[in-house]
Write a protein that holds these residues in place. Sequence first.
Motif, PDB file in Angstrom:
ATOM      1  N   ARG A  29     -18.438   0.922 -19.658  1.00 54.94           N
ATOM      2  CA  ARG A  29     -18.885  -0.059 -18.677  1.00 54.94           C
ATOM      3  C   ARG A  29     -18.439  -1.482 -19.009  1.00 54.94           C
ATOM      4  O   ARG A  29     -18.844  -2.430 -18.328  1.00 54.94           O
ATOM      5  N   GLY A 146     -16.433   5.753 -12.683  1.00 56.01           N
ATOM      6  CA  GLY A 146     -17.159   5.375 -11.479  1.00 56.01           C
ATOM      7  C   GLY A 146     -18.650   5.638 -11.590  1.00 56.01           C
ATOM      8  O   GLY A 146     -19.479   4.780 -11.245  1.00 56.01           O
ATOM      9  N   TRP A 149     -20.325   3.173 -14.054  1.00 60.63           N
ATOM     10  CA  TRP A 149     -20.483   1.804 -13.541  1.00 60.63           C
ATOM     11  C   TRP A 149     -21.548   1.721 -12.443  1.00 60.63           C
ATOM     12  O   TRP A 149     -22.219   0.706 -12.304  1.00 60.63           O
ATOM     13  N   THR A 150     -21.697   2.774 -11.641  1.00 64.76           N
ATOM     14  CA  THR A 150     -22.635   2.730 -10.519  1.00 64.76           C
ATOM     15  C   THR A 150     -24.027   3.225 -10.880  1.00 64.76           C
ATOM     16  O   THR A 150     -24.962   3.065 -10.093  1.00 64.76           O
TER      17      THR A 150
END
Length: 290
Positions: A29, A146, A149-150
């Motif tokens: 991250r 992805g 990070w989300t």
Amino acid sequence: MEKGLLKLVIHCLYPCLILDKTLGNDLVRQSEVLFWGIGLGFGLVMIGMLVSWLVATALRMKAGQGKRTFTFSGGVQNYGYTAIPILIALFVVDGDDDVLGVLFIHSLGVEIAIWVVGLMVLTGAYLKSPKQLINGPIVAVVLGIGLSWTGGWEIFDPERGGIFGLIVRQTMSWLGACAFPIGLLLIGATMVDMVSKERLSSKVGLGACFVRLLVMPLVIISAAKFLPLAPALQQVLLVQAAMPAAVTPIIVARHYGGSPGVAVQVVLATSALALVTMPLWISWGVKFIF
């Protein structure tokens, strides 16, 4: 069984290993780790291919007679099967294996270099379709980054995702652990098959060792020392610097009309000599970088 094993490793086992080590990884991250990891993974392979092409030219190798395959094979270091166990042995302490997530980010850059530039070098043709970039490892790295990070990774976390997260994550871990033995069986079978059909060339072997075990270690260790990198990425680059040639170009050359025999010779020569050079580069690199 080669084709089936290849699909199993590339599209199932190796992606499971990648996802298991990237989901929820704090290092994944960090934007600077992503930028430098992917950029150096791609850029250092480009430098490796350039040096390999120069050496092939100096050795008077010709296109159609192994020059393209030598350039491709010599330019790519072993970024998986040999690198991961060594990285674990050196830098994973008390079960903290976040550094493996950084390795897979770096590997994304390497994979892009292989399937875009490497394939063009090997075949002499431009990328025909973006579909050539869609394979198990690339999809797994992108998905892992992805979800990390989300916050979507929490669905697959044993503590936050309940019984579903526990089952899925444990399954990923078990399948990922199979990537090494199955992959090594595939590589060994492919290499034996090629060696029995090819005449060994000292020119190819010595040229590959010069590129992979002398020039590129200096380039990669210098990048780890002088660029503003996170310690985990420095550790990844140190191990990458000591690696012999990757085995992936053997399989790629076999399936895309290259000279797999040349790729096998590059891997065999560099892997044999790396038994001596690997500990030397790593021991010196630790002192020089850190």
